[in-house]
Design a protein around this motif. Structure first.
Motif, PDB file in Angstrom:
ATOM      1  N   PHE A 219      38.166  12.796  16.843  1.00  0.00           N
ATOM      2  CA  PHE A 219      36.937  12.768  17.737  1.00  0.00           C
ATOM      3  C   PHE A 219      37.406  13.241  19.305  1.00  0.00           C
ATOM      4  O   PHE A 219      38.015  12.702  20.014  1.00  0.00           O
ATOM      5  CB  PHE A 219      36.370  11.300  17.749  1.00  0.00           C
ATOM      6  CG  PHE A 219      36.052  10.705  16.367  1.00  0.00           C
ATOM      7  CD1 PHE A 219      34.979  11.063  15.998  1.00  0.00           C
ATOM      8  CD2 PHE A 219      37.207   9.868  15.886  1.00  0.00           C
ATOM      9  CE1 PHE A 219      34.781  10.310  14.697  1.00  0.00           C
ATOM     10  CE2 PHE A 219      36.865   9.362  14.553  1.00  0.00           C
ATOM     11  CZ  PHE A 219      35.605   9.719  13.971  1.00  0.00           C
TER      12      PHE A 219
ATOM     13  N   LEU B 134      36.264  13.587  22.844  1.00  0.00           N
ATOM     14  CA  LEU B 134      35.174  12.655  23.577  1.00  0.00           C
ATOM     15  C   LEU B 134      35.317  13.328  25.063  1.00  0.00           C
ATOM     16  O   LEU B 134      36.531  13.312  25.403  1.00  0.00           O
ATOM     17  CB  LEU B 134      35.513  11.201  23.653  1.00  0.00           C
ATOM     18  CG  LEU B 134      35.224  10.622  22.123  1.00  0.00           C
ATOM     19  CD1 LEU B 134      36.171  10.527  21.374  1.00  0.00           C
ATOM     20  CD2 LEU B 134      34.622   9.153  22.522  1.00  0.00           C
TER      21      LEU B 134
ATOM     22  N   ASP C  24      30.699  10.749  26.813  1.00  0.00           N
ATOM     23  CA  ASP C  24      30.770  10.366  25.728  1.00  0.00           C
ATOM     24  C   ASP C  24      31.409   8.854  25.850  1.00  0.00           C
ATOM     25  O   ASP C  24      30.980   7.833  25.374  1.00  0.00           O
ATOM     26  CB  ASP C  24      31.656  11.198  24.634  1.00  0.00           C
ATOM     27  CG  ASP C  24      31.325  12.251  23.991  1.00  0.00           C
ATOM     28  OD1 ASP C  24      30.035  12.169  23.808  1.00  0.00           O
ATOM     29  OD2 ASP C  24      31.579  13.349  24.354  1.00  0.00           O
TER      30      ASP C  24
ATOM     31  N   THR D 182      29.636   5.127  25.266  1.00  0.00           N
ATOM     32  CA  THR D 182      30.260   4.273  24.171  1.00  0.00           C
ATOM     33  C   THR D 182      29.728   3.170  24.019  1.00  0.00           C
ATOM     34  O   THR D 182      29.841   2.333  25.104  1.00  0.00           O
ATOM     35  CB  THR D 182      31.687   4.403  24.408  1.00  0.00           C
ATOM     36  OG1 THR D 182      32.223   5.891  23.898  1.00  0.00           O
ATOM     37  CG2 THR D 182      32.561   3.598  22.851  1.00  0.00           C
TER      38      THR D 182
ATOM     39  N   VAL E 180      32.209  15.400  19.942  1.00  0.00           N
ATOM     40  CA  VAL E 180      31.291  14.286  19.715  1.00  0.00           C
ATOM     41  C   VAL E 180      30.000  14.810  20.867  1.00  0.00           C
ATOM     42  O   VAL E 180      28.785  14.566  20.744  1.00  0.00           O
ATOM     43  CB  VAL E 180      31.900  12.949  20.479  1.00  0.00           C
ATOM     44  CG1 VAL E 180      30.580  11.850  20.628  1.00  0.00           C
ATOM     45  CG2 VAL E 180      32.997  12.282  19.513  1.00  0.00           C
TER      46      VAL E 180
ATOM     47  N   LEU F 274      30.122   7.267  21.299  1.00  0.00           N
ATOM     48  CA  LEU F 274      30.676   6.742  20.149  1.00  0.00           C
ATOM     49  C   LEU F 274      30.131   5.000  19.844  1.00  0.00           C
ATOM     50  O   LEU F 274      30.147   4.416  20.896  1.00  0.00           O
ATOM     51  CB  LEU F 274      32.306   6.516  20.535  1.00  0.00           C
ATOM     52  CG  LEU F 274      33.138   6.222  19.449  1.00  0.00           C
ATOM     53  CD1 LEU F 274      33.215   7.269  18.104  1.00  0.00           C
ATOM     54  CD2 LEU F 274      34.802   6.181  19.842  1.00  0.00           C
TER      55      LEU F 274
ATOM     56  N   PRO G 203      25.530   8.865  16.735  1.00  0.00           N
ATOM     57  CA  PRO G 203      26.879   9.019  17.165  1.00  0.00           C
ATOM     58  C   PRO G 203      27.792   8.649  16.038  1.00  0.00           C
ATOM     59  O   PRO G 203      27.541   7.882  15.206  1.00  0.00           O
ATOM     60  CB  PRO G 203      26.968   7.974  18.295  1.00  0.00           C
ATOM     61  CG  PRO G 203      25.603   7.343  17.924  1.00  0.00           C
ATOM     62  CD  PRO G 203      24.824   8.023  17.373  1.00  0.00           C
ATOM     63  N   PRO G 204      28.957   9.054  16.354  1.00  0.00           N
ATOM     64  CA  PRO G 204      30.300   8.741  15.140  1.00  0.00           C
ATOM     65  C   PRO G 204      30.513   7.168  15.197  1.00  0.00           C
ATOM     66  O   PRO G 204      30.279   6.816  16.453  1.00  0.00           O
ATOM     67  CB  PRO G 204      31.318   9.565  15.585  1.00  0.00           C
ATOM     68  CG  PRO G 204      30.870  10.908  16.426  1.00  0.00           C
ATOM     69  CD  PRO G 204      29.466  10.322  17.172  1.00  0.00           C
TER      70      PRO G 204
END
Length: 339
Positions: free
Chosen positions: A4, A6, A10, A14, A210, A215, A235-236
């Motif tokens: 990932f 980021l 990001d 999160t 991302v 996240l 988002p992941p």
């Protein structure tokens, strides 16, 4: 391996959360593999009679033999602490084609297929009905087994984990946070790597940019290592074992209600008061209980007053705090008359 990538935005976006529905679904792993989840076994024993009145074949079919779960049963939370009833409604409304595809994919086992159990074979060609029946089974399981006492304890563990992770992030930054999250995760130069040893997961490993989506980090009581989901919109997501999950059975011992006594206790005084009575094996204040349960102190105070008036709680003042603890009568009631 999953990577990932980021950026600063990001990391800023999160967030942590947990899902009551996910915990309910994954709790079936503790029933199927008790050796992996010893801290859950006293709870399971305590609600065994209640559980046997439920749609057990369907509930246990949610976990495929290799441990996979159909994705629609653990949808991405829409917020940090979604309401269980809202999540179950979403589950029941899952498109039929998604239900069927997810069930079949879970039972394919990443190249190690297993036959569908009879309960799923009978319903797989009517996936809309399957989703509704699963939602009903999970709602009953939640009401009769999890909500009265297990979920308050579980939620306190999850909340404590999130509070700890937030402190790590503020004190040590992203590197400190991810270094402490799980052994499968590593962080270097803006890239978070997740290495899952399962061959089927390795086969679908990928790099994810991302790209400003942030996240989602979700602690769980039923993970043996960090896992991810990059198939759903949004988002992941990285799900990781909750810190302190081994404490779930601490202090239970003989005070865990038997299944019959637990059901009788809920029927006698109602689920909220039964939940408080079970929790108060050790002293706690109104504010502490409210924080653990995620409700207002006023709501807790009304129930505590009623329980104390009935002789089920003792009150002790420590400075400005009043601590509540089960009385001898309260202990006897929780133990189903055996105390």
């Amino acid at each position: 391996m999953f990577e990932f990538r980021l950026g600063v935005d990001d990391l800023a976006a999160t967030w942590f959360g947990y899902s009551a529905l996910q915990e309910a679904v994954l709790s079936m792993r503790a029933r199927l593999w008790p050796g992996r989840y010893p801290e859950q076994q006293p709870w399971i024993a305590g609600w065994q009679e209640r559980y046997q009145t439920l749609d057990t074949a369907l509930l246990e079919s949610m976990i495929a033999p290799v441990g996979f779960v159909p994705d629609f049963l653990t949808p991405r939370p829409l917020g940090p602490r979604p309401d269980f009833a809202t999540e179950v409604e979403r589950l029941a409304a899952t498109p039929a084609e998604v239900v069927r595809a997810d069930v079949l994919e879970a039972y394919r086992g990443g190249g190690n297929p297993s036959p569908l159990p009879p309960v799923l074979t009978a319903l797989i060609d009517d996936p809309a009905a399957l989703a509704v029946r699963l939602a009903e089974a999970l709602d009953a399981y939640w009401t009769h087994c999890l909500a009265p006492a297990w979920w308050p304890r579980a939620r306190s563990v999850l909340e404590a984990d999130i509070a700890y992770r937030g402190r790590m992030l503020s004190e040590r930054g992203a590197e400190g946070l991810f270094a402490d999250l799980d052994a499968r995760l590593t962080w270097h130069a803006g890239v978070l790597r997740l290495v899952d040893p399962h061959p089927a997961v390795k086969a679908v490993g990928t790099t994810v940019d991302v790209a400003g989506r942030g996240l989602v980090l979700i602690p769980t009581l039923f993970g043996l290592g960090a896992q991810t989901d990059v198939t759903q919109a949004g988002p992941p997501l990285v799900c990781y074992p909750a810190r302190g999950k081994a404490t779930m059975a601490e202090g239970l011992g003989a005070q865990l209600p038997s299944a019959r006594a637990g059901a009788a206790l809920v029927g006698l005084i109602g689920a909220p008061r039964a939940r408080l009575l079970v929790m108060l094996e050790t002293p706690a204040s109104t504010t502490e209980l409210a924080q653990r349960l995620g409700v207002t102190p006023g709501a807790v105070s009304r129930h505590l007053g009623a329980l104390a008036a009935a002789g089920l709680l003792d009150r002790t003042r420590h400075g400005h705090r009043v601590l509540y603890r089960r009385s001898r009568l309260g202990n006897a009631l929780v133990a189903g008359g055996d105390g």
